[in-house]
Design an enzyme around this catalytic site. Structure first.
Site, short mmCIF file in Angstrom:
data_model
loop_
_atom_site.label_atom_id
_atom_site.label_comp_id
_atom_site.label_asym_id
_atom_site.label_seq_id
_atom_site.Cartn_x
_atom_site.Cartn_y
_atom_site.Cartn_z
N THR A 152 7.75 97.44 -141.88
CA THR A 152 7.34 98.70 -142.51
C THR A 152 7.57 98.68 -144.01
O THR A 152 6.78 99.19 -144.79
CB THR A 152 8.11 99.88 -141.88
OG1 THR A 152 7.59 100.07 -140.57
CG2 THR A 152 7.95 101.15 -142.66
N THR A 194 12.30 96.67 -139.00
CA THR A 194 13.57 97.20 -138.49
C THR A 194 13.72 96.98 -136.99
O THR A 194 14.83 96.92 -136.48
CB THR A 194 13.67 98.72 -138.75
OG1 THR A 194 12.57 99.35 -138.07
CG2 THR A 194 13.62 99.02 -140.23
N ASP A 195 12.60 96.86 -136.25
CA ASP A 195 12.71 96.80 -134.78
C ASP A 195 13.63 95.69 -134.32
O ASP A 195 14.43 95.88 -133.42
CB ASP A 195 11.32 96.60 -134.13
CG ASP A 195 10.45 97.83 -134.26
OD1 ASP A 195 9.37 97.86 -133.65
OD2 ASP A 195 10.85 98.74 -135.00
N LYS A 244 20.05 98.45 -134.12
CA LYS A 244 19.19 99.61 -134.35
C LYS A 244 19.43 100.57 -133.19
O LYS A 244 19.22 100.22 -132.03
CB LYS A 244 17.73 99.20 -134.45
CG LYS A 244 16.79 100.36 -134.80
CD LYS A 244 15.35 99.89 -135.01
CE LYS A 244 14.44 101.05 -135.42
NZ LYS A 244 13.05 100.64 -135.62
#
Ligand code: DAS
Length: 421
Positions: free
Chosen positions: A88, A163-164, A242
């Site tokens: 992202t 980020t995943d 996360k």
């Protein structure tokens, strides 16, 4: 009928209303007769040509500014390498689909954030251009190789990443980079960099600050510590996870505490002792993707275990329930499948509740697993870190010894109260 150019500020008159907004590139997947307008609210609206009476251009699209000239090298500043991999933080709105896709590179970040050159001399490289849900062990290796290469000249490395799966990559780098001597900081964004609400700018600023000034030789994740733009946390790469799909402060230390706070004004507040910098040249450990991760659940079938063996796995990691339990007393006959697998590959157990630690001797189930199957319990190492570590461990002639060693802070001695969320 007159049309407009993407980026023009226009007034569109229809039979029922007059709309003002920015004329957007039409999404290729949309009907070619639909014009798309971005309203002052930020929302996009599609208008069919047949409903439009008149289009007036109020202000033509501005011609993009020439990129800021590259900052001059400052001998008084450290040199930081930024390696971009996608995600992202690199994303732009893709008007073909209306979704986001990775496009910005480290060079773009420097152009958008010239204040980075006040913190360090920045070198850049685009290593990958993927969304991190697509990152594989081969990508972890490519990032590790580029990190070692960058560290020959740089005083620290920042890796911009989706980020995943950022925590998988952070854990993997912690095991792949043997004898690391400088900080390697991963950062990303929950909102794309071309949106006003993006968290990318502060994350990037703090990540470069940490890579330049933090006296550490560890891999860490640098992301927002709260929903506000107050400071970022540095979380050890093997203890980060996360924990929320969309919050800016989605990353938390699991069975650990954050190592430091980094403020956008350049301050670093150490919260826990980090391994200090040292003058070593990191070596690359090998990796092998033939490792399986299974989640224990009430509907677990023996076929899930048998399939691992068909896939030529070299080790099976089971994210078990509670303190390390599996449904081995149901009619599904899991235990015979586990016993058969244990004859071929080592079996490791971690907790699927990220917080806490597993214990092999509390319940009879675990005794059966640890004694009958020789299953190895991985204390407070959470599943994602254990998977990454196993991919490195199976390249060793004795994977068990490597898994038992505390390589990069993946094990802590005790689970403290403030280690929980
Ligand atoms: N798809 C997500 C990824 O690349 C987007 C993000 O959060 O960065 O991990």
């Amino acid at each position: 009928m007159k049309t407009a150019r993407p980026g023009d500020l226009v007034l569109i008159k229809t039979a029922s209303e007059t709309l003002e907004g920015t004329f957007l590139t039409r999404s290729e997947l949309l009907d070619k007769n639909i014009l798309v307008l971005k309203l002052p609210t930020g929302y996009n609206i599609g208008i069919h040509r047949k409903n439009i009476k008149k289009i007036t251009t109020l202000r033509p699209a501005h011609t993009p500014l020439a990129p800021a000239p590259k900052a001059q090298h400052n001998p008084n500043l450290p040199t930081i390498a930024i390696l971009s991999t996608g995600g992202t933080i690199s994303s732009k709105i893709d008007y073909r689909t209306g979704g986001v896709h990775a496009d910005y590179t480290a060079d773009d970040f420097c152009a958008m954030l010239p204040e980075l050159s006040l913190i360090a001399n920045i070198t850049t490289k685009k290593v990958l251009n993927i969304m991190s849900e697509d990152a594989t062990p081969a990508d972890w290796l490519a990032i590790a190789e580029n990190t070692i290469d960058a560290l020959r000249k740089a005083d620290g490395v920042v890796i911009t990443h989706g980020t995943d799966t950022m925590h998988y990559t952070a854990a993997a780098l912690s095991f792949l980079l043997k004898d690391l001597g400088k900080p390697v900081i991963l950062t990303g964004a929950q909102r794309s960099i071309d949106r006003g609400s993006s968290d990318a700018f502060m994350n990037l600023l703090c990540a470069v600050t940490a890579a330049a000034q933090w006296n550490s030789r560890e891999v860490a994740i640098c992301m927002h510590a709260s929903m506000n733009d107050d400071y970022c946390h540095l979380i050890r790469g093997t203890k980060a996870r996360k924990m929320h799909t969309s919050r800016r402060d989605a990353f938390r230390a699991v069975n650990d505490t954050p190592l430091a706070r980094v403020y956008p004004d350049g301050r670093i507040e150490e919260l826990a002792p980090a391994q200090p910098r040292r003058d070593t040249t990191p070596e690359l450990r090998p990796i092998d993707k033939h490792v399986s991760l299974i989640y224990a659940h009430p509907n677990l079938h023996p076929q899930e275990i048998e399939l691992c063996l068909k896939q030529k796995t070299k080790a099976i990691l089971i994210a078990a329930t509670g303190l390390g339990n599996l449904p081995i007393h149901t009619k599904e006959k899991i235990l015979p499948a586990l016993l058969k697998a244990a004859k071929k590959v080592p079996i490791f157990i971690c907790a699927q509740t990220p917080f806490g630690r597993v214990h092999p001797n509390v319940y009879s189930t675990m005794r059966e697993l640890s004694i009958l199957c020789g299953a190895h319990y991985l204390e407070d190492m959470h599943a994602e870190t254990a998977l990454a570590k196993l991919c490195v461990a199976v390249t060793h002639k004795d994977p068990l010894t490597f898994m038992r060693e505390n390589i990069a802070g993946e094990y802590t001695d005790r689970s403290l109260d403030d280690h929980f969320l």
